[in-house]
Write a protein that holds these residues in place. Sequence first.
Motif, PDB file in Angstrom:
ATOM      1  N   LYS A 182       0.834  -1.209   0.000  1.00 23.17           N
ATOM      2  CA  LYS A 182       0.000   0.000   0.000  1.00 23.17           C
ATOM      3  C   LYS A 182       0.861   1.248   0.000  1.00 23.17           C
ATOM      4  CE  LYS A 182      -3.717   2.247   2.618  1.00 23.17           C
ATOM      5  NZ  LYS A 182      -4.598   2.149   3.809  1.00 23.17           N
ATOM      6  N   LEU A 183       1.954   1.237   0.757  1.00 20.41           N
ATOM      7  CA  LEU A 183       2.850   2.390   0.816  1.00 20.41           C
ATOM      8  C   LEU A 183       3.692   2.505  -0.454  1.00 20.41           C
ATOM      9  CD1 LEU A 183       4.193   2.323   4.493  1.00 20.41           C
ATOM     10  CD2 LEU A 183       2.717   4.050   3.476  1.00 20.41           C
ATOM     11  N   LEU A 184       4.249   1.378  -0.916  1.00 20.92           N
ATOM     12  CA  LEU A 184       5.128   1.418  -2.076  1.00 20.92           C
ATOM     13  C   LEU A 184       4.401   1.814  -3.350  1.00 20.92           C
ATOM     14  CD1 LEU A 184       7.636  -1.542  -1.654  1.00 20.92           C
ATOM     15  CD2 LEU A 184       7.537   0.656  -0.518  1.00 20.92           C
ATOM     16  N   SER A 185       3.096   1.529  -3.423  1.00 19.62           N
ATOM     17  CA  SER A 185       2.324   1.903  -4.617  1.00 19.62           C
ATOM     18  C   SER A 185       2.224   3.415  -4.774  1.00 19.62           C
ATOM     19  CB  SER A 185       0.919   1.288  -4.551  1.00 19.62           C
ATOM     20  OG  SER A 185       0.183   1.842  -3.471  1.00 19.62           O
ATOM     21  N   GLN A 186       2.472   4.156  -3.697  1.00 19.44           N
ATOM     22  CA  GLN A 186       2.393   5.619  -3.735  1.00 19.44           C
ATOM     23  C   GLN A 186       3.750   6.270  -4.008  1.00 19.44           C
ATOM     24  OE1 GLN A 186       0.695   6.726   0.063  1.00 19.44           O
ATOM     25  NE2 GLN A 186      -0.891   5.167  -0.080  1.00 19.44           N
ATOM     26  N   ILE A 187       4.795   5.451  -4.137  1.00 17.64           N
ATOM     27  CA  ILE A 187       6.149   5.992  -4.317  1.00 17.64           C
ATOM     28  C   ILE A 187       6.644   5.656  -5.714  1.00 17.64           C
ATOM     29  CG2 ILE A 187       8.512   5.982  -3.436  1.00 17.64           C
ATOM     30  CD1 ILE A 187       7.363   4.986  -0.753  1.00 17.64           C
ATOM     31  N   ASP A 188       6.771   6.671  -6.577  1.00 17.45           N
ATOM     32  CA  ASP A 188       7.278   6.471  -7.934  1.00 17.45           C
ATOM     33  C   ASP A 188       8.778   6.716  -8.017  1.00 17.45           C
ATOM     34  OD1 ASP A 188       4.751   5.894  -9.039  1.00 17.45           O
ATOM     35  OD2 ASP A 188       4.276   8.030  -9.132  1.00 17.45           O
ATOM     36  N   PHE A 189       9.322   7.465  -7.054  1.00 15.93           N
ATOM     37  CA  PHE A 189      10.744   7.790  -7.056  1.00 15.93           C
ATOM     38  C   PHE A 189      11.147   8.227  -5.652  1.00 15.93           C
ATOM     39  CE2 PHE A 189       8.388  11.597  -8.102  1.00 15.93           C
ATOM     40  CZ  PHE A 189       8.940  12.561  -7.272  1.00 15.93           C
ATOM     41  N   VAL A 190      12.451   8.303  -5.430  1.00 14.40           N
ATOM     42  CA  VAL A 190      12.994   8.811  -4.167  1.00 14.40           C
ATOM     43  C   VAL A 190      13.883  10.007  -4.495  1.00 14.40           C
ATOM     44  CG1 VAL A 190      14.554   8.328  -2.252  1.00 14.40           C
ATOM     45  CG2 VAL A 190      12.872   6.612  -2.943  1.00 14.40           C
ATOM     46  N   SER A 191      13.670  11.117  -3.808  1.00 12.95           N
ATOM     47  CA  SER A 191      14.463  12.328  -4.042  1.00 12.95           C
ATOM     48  C   SER A 191      15.706  12.339  -3.158  1.00 12.95           C
ATOM     49  CB  SER A 191      13.631  13.581  -3.738  1.00 12.95           C
ATOM     50  OG  SER A 191      12.505  13.652  -4.570  1.00 12.95           O
ATOM     51  N   THR A 192      16.699  13.078  -3.619  1.00 13.58           N
ATOM     52  CA  THR A 192      17.864  13.333  -2.775  1.00 13.58           C
ATOM     53  C   THR A 192      17.606  14.608  -1.970  1.00 13.58           C
ATOM     54  OG1 THR A 192      19.009  14.769  -4.344  1.00 13.58           O
ATOM     55  CG2 THR A 192      19.374  12.396  -4.554  1.00 13.58           C
ATOM     56  N   GLU A 193      18.428  14.829  -0.967  1.00 10.28           N
ATOM     57  CA  GLU A 193      18.428  16.133  -0.332  1.00 10.28           C
ATOM     58  C   GLU A 193      19.001  17.143  -1.331  1.00 10.28           C
ATOM     59  OE1 GLU A 193      20.598  15.673   3.308  1.00 10.28           O
ATOM     60  OE2 GLU A 193      18.943  14.646   4.326  1.00 10.28           O
ATOM     61  N   TYR A 194      18.845  18.426  -1.042  1.00  2.33           N
ATOM     62  CA  TYR A 194      19.215  19.448  -2.026  1.00  2.33           C
ATOM     63  C   TYR A 194      20.729  19.525  -2.247  1.00  2.33           C
ATOM     64  CZ  TYR A 194      14.542  21.350  -2.526  1.00  2.33           C
ATOM     65  OH  TYR A 194      13.219  21.516  -2.822  1.00  2.33           O
ATOM     66  N   ILE A 195      21.099  19.709  -3.537  1.00  2.00           N
ATOM     67  CA  ILE A 195      22.473  19.990  -3.935  1.00  2.00           C
ATOM     68  C   ILE A 195      22.526  21.485  -4.277  1.00  2.00           C
ATOM     69  CG2 ILE A 195      24.286  19.489  -5.621  1.00  2.00           C
ATOM     70  CD1 ILE A 195      22.581  16.816  -6.079  1.00  2.00           C
ATOM     71  N   PHE A 196      23.502  22.205  -3.751  1.00  2.00           N
ATOM     72  CA  PHE A 196      23.577  23.653  -3.936  1.00  2.00           C
ATOM     73  C   PHE A 196      24.576  23.987  -5.037  1.00  2.00           C
ATOM     74  CE2 PHE A 196      22.151  22.863   0.382  1.00  2.00           C
ATOM     75  CZ  PHE A 196      21.012  23.647   0.437  1.00  2.00           C
ATOM     76  N   LEU A 197      24.087  24.726  -6.056  1.00  2.00           N
ATOM     77  CA  LEU A 197      24.923  25.063  -7.201  1.00  2.00           C
ATOM     78  C   LEU A 197      25.919  26.181  -6.880  1.00  2.00           C
ATOM     79  CD1 LEU A 197      22.338  24.887 -10.121  1.00  2.00           C
ATOM     80  CD2 LEU A 197      23.865  23.109  -9.260  1.00  2.00           C
ATOM     81  N   ASN A 198      25.490  27.155  -6.095  1.00  2.00           N
ATOM     82  CA  ASN A 198      26.396  28.211  -5.603  1.00  2.00           C
ATOM     83  C   ASN A 198      27.208  28.878  -6.715  1.00  2.00           C
ATOM     84  OD1 ASN A 198      25.541  27.696  -2.980  1.00  2.00           O
ATOM     85  ND2 ASN A 198      27.165  26.194  -2.613  1.00  2.00           N
TER      86      ASN A 198
END
Length: 325
Positions: free
Chosen positions: A170-186
């Motif tokens: 039930k939980l996995l059906s709602q997850i299409d991808f996993v995001s990373t934490e933010y990368i800063f371009l600076n």
Amino acid sequence: MAINRENFKSWLKRNDIVPKIVSIMLAVILWGYIADSKTGELKFKLQINYKNLDKALTVADISEKTAVLRVRGKQEELKNISSKNFKLFIDLSSVKVGDYANLKIQAEKTDIAEEVELDISPSDLKVLVERKISRSVPIVPRYSGETEKGYIMGRIKAIPEYVVISGAAKLLSQIDFVSTEYIFLNNRNESFNSKVRLEKVSDDVEYSFSEVSVSIPIWPVSERRLVEVPISLRNRIKGFNYILSDEKVKISYISLKGRDLSPNELLLYVDASELLINNEELIEKGFSEVKGFIHVKNLSEDDAGIVAVTPERVSIKIIKEGNDK
């Protein structure tokens, strides 16, 4: 000088010294009793833990993830108490797979006097336990900020590109991808790699790893070009038909050697093995509709910087063979 005993007795009697001394002693005793018996209350909001959960099972749904613990007792007993002295839990040893169960929230206490009273609110909860499944999903890097003026960022790539997630269907059906934490371009002006953690989507979903390396290409700005490329489908599951919402997508790129790419030099595909079929939807509607990530491979020998894929995901209708007639 010798004290006349009779005169001393007379002085005590005349000034009511004895009753006064007795009164003071009683007051001290009473104050000590009151101070010792004075009660208080502490309140903590604590996370609810699981006990006796089989490794092959996982919590799919729970009505409460935290509860309020009230601790009552003598103030002297409460002064050194903190939330670290307590742990709330539910015992899942008797829960049946697929059925909601009503369980009492229990408390463990460490280094706490027996006389201390505990009250948990709410006192119980509802929980659903399912068998644990696993699937592979894409990792989507996230970034913040801008490149230096005159430079452009290409398509970011995580290495590895996929993570295996485990949990309830039930939980996995709602997850299409996993995001990373933010990368800063600076305001960077050259390509770089960065190690970054994966963002946790739920405490009840496990990852095969928690950190990835991300490649961030940055090039000098030049004319962006477009090419329209057809999408193919790989690793089809036998017994199912697949209908893609888009047959072609647009690739935005920078030609680093001044040459246009032809559609034949780019391979775009969706991997059917990554798609999680919703069996309930399949039974109810006769099909399951999911989103699939588009993979891009540059087959040309010339270097070309892929800037964007539009769209990055396509809708796919999955129909069981025999239901599409």
